[in-house]
Design an enzyme around this catalytic site. Structure first.
Site, PDB file in Angstrom:
ATOM      1  N   GLY A 188       5.903 -13.319  -7.959  1.00 25.98           N
ATOM      2  CA  GLY A 188       6.084 -12.973  -6.551  1.00 25.98           C
ATOM      3  C   GLY A 188       5.628 -11.570  -6.205  1.00 25.98           C
ATOM      4  O   GLY A 188       5.840 -11.100  -5.087  1.00 25.98           O
ATOM      5  N   ASP A 202      -4.561  -2.378   1.255  1.00 25.22           N
ATOM      6  CA  ASP A 202      -3.194  -1.924   1.529  1.00 25.22           C
ATOM      7  C   ASP A 202      -3.077  -0.426   1.291  1.00 25.22           C
ATOM      8  O   ASP A 202      -2.569   0.316   2.143  1.00 25.22           O
ATOM      9  CB  ASP A 202      -2.224  -2.690   0.637  1.00 25.22           C
ATOM     10  CG  ASP A 202      -0.799  -2.182   0.730  1.00 25.22           C
ATOM     11  OD1 ASP A 202      -0.118  -2.556   1.712  1.00 25.22           O
ATOM     12  OD2 ASP A 202      -0.358  -1.429  -0.158  1.00 25.22           O
ATOM     13  N   LYS A 206      -2.386   2.978   3.928  1.00 25.50           N
ATOM     14  CA  LYS A 206      -1.313   3.941   3.661  1.00 25.50           C
ATOM     15  C   LYS A 206      -1.842   5.369   3.576  1.00 25.50           C
ATOM     16  O   LYS A 206      -1.256   6.289   4.154  1.00 25.50           O
ATOM     17  CB  LYS A 206      -0.585   3.554   2.370  1.00 25.50           C
ATOM     18  CG  LYS A 206       0.230   2.270   2.507  1.00 25.50           C
ATOM     19  CD  LYS A 206       0.790   1.803   1.178  1.00 25.50           C
ATOM     20  CE  LYS A 206       1.596   0.523   1.340  1.00 25.50           C
ATOM     21  NZ  LYS A 206       2.056  -0.034   0.044  1.00 25.50           N
TER      22      LYS A 206
END
Length: 419
Positions: A188, A202, A206
């Site tokens: 996960g 991602d 940031k």
């Protein structure tokens, strides 16, 4: 005691963590703020999906977004839905209705941060987004508050837990990228489509947000060179082990003499680098200020409760400043980013064949370099002197062209090195 009512938009993992934290620590929050913080409405598409969760009498599910945005009794909106278009409409509507907003939505901030901050200022309310970058690590508040008296000169961080998990497993267990990715997906840690993480997107958003706060201008993620980890191999880590180094995916921004560089890329680092020991799904970030010097922050960069912790910290700060806007210094003035070709590194380069047959050519193109060889491999590696990315590209192209003229294979891998 004053009660501040909140509309919670979305009820996924982080939103449920926020709900639980506000319930479990209600007394603590009341004691620290002198205010009763109460979730009044929770916007969801399908309330039946959450029938197993018992709400307090003061809270209810709503399926009409306007019940949260246009309710005069609601003083704060917490947006935890994700996405950009609908989320932007909701945040924009809340700010125009003079409601404070807390969000964990990095994509929204990276796209529309200065516009929404300006809108908050014009309406005398706050927009807070600590949880949008590095989850439970309080880096955004550190930049605009704790380090407000410093000029930030450097931000370097491991900003994505998924990629750090993959690289750690490759390093420690000698596994190939695809095998570790499958393991990360099974646990996960990685999405079915992992591109946002493994391609560096991602981390790019940031570092764009952090660089914008540091420069007080807008650093566009479209201007940031971004390279993921998909080309890193188990062989690279065999060399790294012999060299006493490791490979991490860094988001980096440097500010010097008014010029700003920013990039996301795998970097080879030595054991004396403070980020060397940041492993598994954890994140770490090093910040340099012109007065403070170097400081490091470490912790969980994602997850239900760490991220919820950052959301609730923003809620508390917004509650304490409920009637005023606290400026963060992020404006819509565009910050130019230096071309990647002007950045400087040493480079770890793997080359096919025997070093003894190519030493003269390597010295000609790359200068005197350190040589690393692994037993039984029909290849070797060099560690170059520091040079610009543009110089490296020119040297590598010339070296490869000469190899191809002899029907030989030249360079197999190049990784930037901070050694």
């Amino acid at each position: 005691m004053t009660t501040i009512k909140i509309a919670l938009l979305g009820f996924g993992t982080v939103a449920q963590g926020t709900f639980n934290l506000l319930q479990d620590n209600a007394e603590l929050i009341r004691n620290r703020t002198g205010v009763n913080v109460e979730i009044s409405k929770i916007f969801v598409r399908n309330p039946d999906k959450y029938s197993h969760i018992t709400l307090p009498e003061t809270a209810q599910y709503v399926t009409d977004i306007d019940e949260g945005l246009k309710d005069d009794s609601i003083q704060m909106v917490v947006e935890l839905m994700g996405g950009t278009n609908f989320a932007k409409d909701c945040v924009e509507g809340a700010l125009k209705a003079k409601k404070n907003v807390v969000t964990a939505n990095k994509d929204l901030l990276a796209e529309a941060g200065p516009y929404l901050l300006d809108l908050a200022s014009k309406n005398g309310v706050d927009l807070r987004f600590e949880a949008s970058v590095l989850g439970g690590i309080p880096i955004i508040r550190t930049l605009y508050e704790s380090l407000a008296g410093n000029r930030i000169t450097e931000i370097i961080g491991i900003m994505n837990g998924t990629t750090n998990f993959i690289l750690t497993k490759m390093s420690e267990e000698g596994l190939e990228y695809n095998d570790v990715l499958s393991d990360a997906q099974a646990k996960g840690y990685a999405e079915r489509n992992p591109d946002a993480d493994v391609e560096g997107y991602d981390a790019c958003r940031k570092i764009a947000i952090l660089a914008s706060l540091a420069t007080e201008k807008t650093v566009s993620y479209d201007d940031i060179y971004t390279e993921g980890i998909t080309k890193i191999t188990d062989i690279d880590f065999k060399y790294a082990e012999k060299m006493g180094t490791s490979i991490k995916l860094f988001g980096t921004s440097r500010i010097k003499d008014g010029k700003v560089s920013a990039y996301v890329a795998p970097v080879m680092i030595s054991k004396n680098n403070p980020l060397y020991s940041v492993n598994d799904v954890f994140n770490g970030i090093v910040v340099k200020g012109n007065m403070l010097g170097t400081s490091m922050f470490y912790g969980s960069g994602a997850g239900k409760l760490p991220t919820a912790s950052a959301v609730v910290a923003d809620i508390i700060e917004a509650v304490q400043n409920i009637d005023k806007n606290v400026p963060l210094g992020w404006t819509d003035e565009k910050q130019e980013i230096l071309p990647m070709d002007q950045t400087k590194f040493r480079y770890f380069i793997r080359v096919a064949g025997s070093y003894r047959n190519k030493e003269q050519e390597l010295n000609e193109y790359f200068g005197k370099a350190e040589v690393v060889e692994l037993y039984g491999m029909d290849e070797f590696a060099i560690l170059t002197k520091e040079m610009t990315e543009g110089e490296l590209k020119a040297a590598a192209s010339a070296f490869d062209t000469k190899a191809q003229s002899r029907s030989e294979y030249g360079i197999k891998q190049m990784i930037r090195a901070a050694l």
